[in-house]
Design a protein around this motif. Structure first.
Motif, PDB file in Angstrom:
ATOM      1  N   ALA A 171       1.299   2.067  -3.615  1.00 38.60           N
ATOM      2  CA  ALA A 171       0.089   2.614  -4.233  1.00 38.60           C
ATOM      3  C   ALA A 171      -0.106   4.073  -3.823  1.00 38.60           C
ATOM      4  O   ALA A 171      -0.420   4.929  -4.658  1.00 38.60           O
ATOM      5  CB  ALA A 171      -1.127   1.776  -3.838  1.00 38.60           C
ATOM      6  N   ASP A 172       0.104   4.373  -2.550  1.00 40.50           N
ATOM      7  CA  ASP A 172      -0.092   5.737  -2.052  1.00 40.50           C
ATOM      8  C   ASP A 172       0.883   6.718  -2.685  1.00 40.50           C
ATOM      9  O   ASP A 172       0.484   7.781  -3.194  1.00 40.50           O
ATOM     10  CB  ASP A 172       0.064   5.777  -0.531  1.00 40.50           C
ATOM     11  CG  ASP A 172      -1.037   5.028   0.206  1.00 40.50           C
ATOM     12  OD1 ASP A 172      -2.088   4.782  -0.419  1.00 40.50           O
ATOM     13  OD2 ASP A 172      -0.835   4.682   1.378  1.00 40.50           O
TER      14      ASP A 172
ATOM     15  N   HIS B  65       0.818  -1.211   0.000  1.00 43.91           N
ATOM     16  CA  HIS B  65       0.000   0.000   0.000  1.00 43.91           C
ATOM     17  C   HIS B  65       0.854   1.264   0.000  1.00 43.91           C
ATOM     18  O   HIS B  65       0.414   2.314  -0.496  1.00 43.91           O
ATOM     19  CB  HIS B  65      -0.952  -0.008   1.196  1.00 43.91           C
ATOM     20  CG  HIS B  65      -2.003  -1.067   1.093  1.00 43.91           C
ATOM     21  ND1 HIS B  65      -1.864  -2.302   1.684  1.00 43.91           N
ATOM     22  CD2 HIS B  65      -3.191  -1.098   0.440  1.00 43.91           C
ATOM     23  CE1 HIS B  65      -2.929  -3.032   1.415  1.00 43.91           C
ATOM     24  NE2 HIS B  65      -3.744  -2.337   0.656  1.00 43.91           N
TER      25      HIS B  65
END
Length: 326
Positions: A102-103, A99
């Motif tokens: 992705a961020d 994640h």
């Protein structure tokens, strides 16, 4: 007053060196970084301290995944050109922290693209990576090679960045250039990189892990050569033509891969200490060899790295001993 330049990831390894060279030109530079704890924050703060000595430098603590903060920065500062180096780095880290990629690498990149669109930026130069070549067998890697089979999430996000930038260049007309970096090393480097960890362990008398039993090659590229290439590209935005929008991709490396074994031997020599080695198999997401074909960037900008691995590692080792007081 001339519009400032924006460098994201300014407290990072490449970011600090790029900012220094821009500031040495007498330019106004805005740096942003989120100073996350992926590696030692005090090293990032020390890099920033060097930059803050320049009158032309201003720093904002901003996470590029924060849409409102990024949009407000572009609205108030209106940077004319952008060098986007902020990203969640590292192949191995992506196996356990997807994640974060992705961020930063996806959401964050959209925010930077939107900022550039809002100010009609004169040029966006952004960091891609040699990892987009995945397990391609053909060497050296050329920009015309297919890059449709990434073997890590990190590589997938960097390929996505290239596609996203292409779409914005096509839709909104501002020039974009992506740079596929090949294993950058040198003073003020990243502690998560192998050469940095090797140095720490060798000087501490600890064992270093040699993956794939040493049967690996990397196109190690010294930081000064990298910055020279980044700024050559930055100064010359692409133009749209019959082939497509104002968008280009370049390899930026050394065009001279070194065996991992020789790299370690050279590091031992410049440190004056013999390493204690343990052999391990290849790690997930890693590749056996990288080798940059520099034909395109050499043709367009005269880019030609000059720093040998012996000279570069000596400079790194001297910096390391001084910074860590070894």
């Amino acid at each position: 007053m001339t519009a400032p330049l924006l460098v994201t990831g300014a407290a990072g390894f490449i970011g600090m060196h790029v900012c220094e060279q821009l500031l040495n030109r007498g330019l106004q530079v805005i740096g942003i970084d989120n100073l996350n704890d992926y590696y030692d924050v005090s090293l990032k703060e020390a890099r920033l301290a060097r930059l803050k000595k320049h009158k032309g430098f201003r720093f904002f603590l901003i996470d590029i995944s924060d849409r409102d903060a990024v949009a407000n920065l572009f609205k108030t500062e209106k940077p004319s050109r952008v060098i986007h180096l902020a990203a969640q780095a590292g192949v191995r880290y992506s196996l356990e922290h997807p994640h974060a990629y992705a961020d930063s690498n996806l959401t964050g990149f959209v925010n930077i693209l939107e900022g550039c669109r809002a100010v009609d930026a004169e040029h966006l130069v952004f960091a891609s990576s040699s990892s987009v070549y995945g397990s391609n067998k053909k060497l050296p890697y050329s920009e015309s090679d297919p890059v449709d089979h990434p073997i890590s999430l990190y590589a997938a996000t960097k390929k996505a960045n290239e596609l996203m930038a292409h779409s914005y260049a096509h839709l909104y007309g501002f020039p974009c250039t992506g740079l596929r970096f090949f294993t950058v090393y040198g003073p003020w480097g990243r502690p998560d990189m192998a050469y940095f960890g090797f140095t720490r362990a060798i000087l501490a008398g600890e064992t270093i892990k040699i993956f794939n039993h040493g049967d690996m090659q990397r196109d190690f590229t010294y930081i000064d050569d990298i910055v020279d290439g980044v700024l050559k590209v930055f100064d010359n935005p692409p133009e749209a033509d019959e082939a497509g929008p104002a968008y280009r991709i370049y390899n930026i490396g050394n065009d001279h891969p070194e065996r991992l074994g020789y790299f370690v031997e050279t590091l031992e020599n410049v440190l004056g200490v013999e390493a204690i080695k343990e052999m391990y198999p290849m790690q997930p997401g890693d590749v056996q060899s990288t080798h940059a074909d520099l034909t395109k960037i050499r043709r367009d900008f005269g880019f030609s790295p000059t720093t040998s691995i012996e000279e570069g590692l000596k400079k790194f080792a001297d910096w390391y001993r001084g910074y860590y007081k070894c």
